[in-house]
Enzyme design. Structure first.
Site, PDB file in Angstrom:
ATOM      1  N   LYS A 160     -13.405   5.875   3.385  1.00 13.29           N
ATOM      2  CA  LYS A 160     -12.902   4.554   3.012  1.00 13.29           C
ATOM      3  C   LYS A 160     -11.474   4.572   2.473  1.00 13.29           C
ATOM      4  CE  LYS A 160     -17.602   2.957   2.400  1.00 13.29           C
ATOM      5  NZ  LYS A 160     -18.790   3.281   1.669  1.00 13.29           N
ATOM      6  N   SER A 184     -18.501   1.275  -3.246  1.00  9.82           N
ATOM      7  CA  SER A 184     -18.493   1.879  -1.920  1.00  9.82           C
ATOM      8  C   SER A 184     -19.208   1.009  -0.894  1.00  9.82           C
ATOM      9  CB  SER A 184     -19.155   3.267  -1.987  1.00  9.82           C
ATOM     10  OG  SER A 184     -18.740   4.072  -0.910  1.00  9.82           O
ATOM     11  N   SER A 210     -18.376   8.645   2.361  1.00 11.10           N
ATOM     12  CA  SER A 210     -17.646   7.423   2.004  1.00 11.10           C
ATOM     13  C   SER A 210     -16.198   7.656   1.620  1.00 11.10           C
ATOM     14  CB  SER A 210     -18.368   6.706   0.854  1.00 11.10           C
ATOM     15  OG  SER A 210     -19.508   6.046   1.325  1.00 11.10           O
TER      16      SER A 210
END
Length: 414
Positions: A93, A150, A90
């Protein structure tokens, strides 16, 4: 009444004392010598870091890859396998968020835009905001969801809103990486869910994070611990609490971000940022074995940076760096100004070695837009070029009319 010792008793006591002192080594008396102790009390044991190394060469980070960079210039302070291609989970991102923030800055989208959640967005697995198809949220709410929990569904919704489709957005992610000069990333999705050929490296993630941290407005979202929002279709809404996955913001002085990540393939990952006074540092660890290790190693990197480095402030955003004459413009002079706050982080005690040099375009056009790049400020440490910053025009310039040019020519002749 206390009895006085006789002479022979005093002599015997003296002899016994001497024998004891002589035999002290045998009896282990030296083992009872007092030792200096230091007691440190902390609120949370998780905030205790390892001893701070005085040299990057002495430091070993318990991660597959790590990097520490100057949050102002991007100068690398410490690196360990920083170009190794790894799944970023993640932490992907940071690029998604960068494009969204730049989209808001350019006016393509706005924070208060209402975004309708698509079937594709709602169908994302993993960490999410648990939104249903058809419900609406503002861009700002979705950004908070991506930062704090997230949210994979939030990433898809934002990508569709900015670019029309996830596929177009992913193309933009890779194009932006190329514009930043990053050569070791290939993005296949917006959120870092496991997929073939999706990779990045600690260096690239650090540089993307540096760009993202320029958006000061977003710092409040990155450092928020909890916030309640409503999710669900009208009439079926319920409270959903966003709780930040980045424990660094609660345990490290000056922490301002950035993003956690985890999959079985990637391990525990973290991009972290912290600022103390004028020094901003960005650190990345990829592929840690446990969550505790990633936070501990992040503190170790940041501690090293703050203990051994300081930032030399050179110019503030908008500050004039050089005056420039425009021969055929409707104004005779403009100023080349700093496009952002300019500084360089150097080893403590070496600030006097920093010098700058400004390079201005040789053939300056007669039409210039405010904010257009017209030069470069070079920063040197001794003889080594360590950073470059754009210099931009402080105003609009249009071509001068014939009468203006004629009057200037006549003044030059007088």
């Amino acid at each position: 009444m206390k009895r006085k010792l006789k002479k022979w008793e005093k002599a015997l006591c003296g002899i016994m004392t001497a024998v004891l002192l002589a035999a002290g080594g045998f009896m282990g008396i030296q083992n009872f010598m007092p030792q200096e102790r230091v007691l440190t009390i902390v609120e949370d044991a998780s905030t205790v870091s390892e001893a701070v190394p005085v040299s990057g060469e002495e430091m070993k980070i318990k991660a597959k890859a790590a990097v520490l960079i100057d949050g102002s210039s991007g100068k690398v302070i410490f690196a360990q396998n920083e170009r190794k291609h790894l799944p970023p989970a993640s932490v992907t991102k940071v690029m998604t968020l960068l494009l969204i923030m730049e989209g808001c800055q350019s006016g393509r989208i706005a924070l208060d835009d209402k975004v309708t959640i698509s079937d594709r967005a709602a169908g994302m697995g993993g960490s999410q905001m648990y939104m249903e198809p058809g419900e609406q949220h503002s861009v700002e709410e979705l950004i908070k969801g991506v930062i704090m929990v997230s949210a994979n569904d939030g990433c898809v919704a934002l990508a569709e809103h900015l670019s029309g489709s996830v596929e177009s957005f992913v193309e933009a992610m890779n194009e932006r990486a190329s514009e930043l000069g990053l050569e070791d990333s290939n993005f296949v999705n917006t959120n870092g869910l496991p997929v073939a050929d999706h990779y990045s490296c600690a260096y690239d993630i650090g540089m993307i994070s540096k760009e993202l941290m320029k958006f000061e407005k977003a710092h409040a979202w990155f450092t928020a611990w909890q916030e309640d929002i409503k999710v669900g279709l009208p009439g079926k809404q319920h409270k959903f609490t966003l709780t930040n996955t980045n424990k660094l913001i609660r345990s490290y002085d000056g922490a301002i971000g950035v993003k956690t990540g985890f999959t079985q393939d990637a391990g525990y990952c973290l991009s972290g940022a912290a600022q103390r006074d004028s020094t901003r540092l960005i650190a990345v660890v990829l592929g840690c074995k446990t969550s505790d290790i990633r936070f501990d190693q992040m503190r170790k990197l940041l501690d090293y940076g703050f203990a051994n480095y300081e930032t030399v402030e050179i110019s503030q955003k908008g500050e004039a760096v050089k005056k420039i004459k425009i021969e055929k413009g409707d104004v005779r002079n403009i100023f080349a100004v700093a496009s952002e706050d300019i500084g360089i982080t150097v080893k403590k005690g070496t600030a006097d070695q920093v010098r700058t040099k400004s390079i201005i375009k040789e053939d300056m056009p007669s039409r210039i837009s405010k904010g257009e790049k017209i030069g470069t400020l070079m920063i040197y440490e001794g003889k080594e070029l360590t950073a470059e910053y754009d210099l931009v025009s402080d105003r609009d310039v249009k071509p001068a009319d014939l009468m203006t040019i004629y009057i200037r020519m006549m003044k030059n002749l007088i």
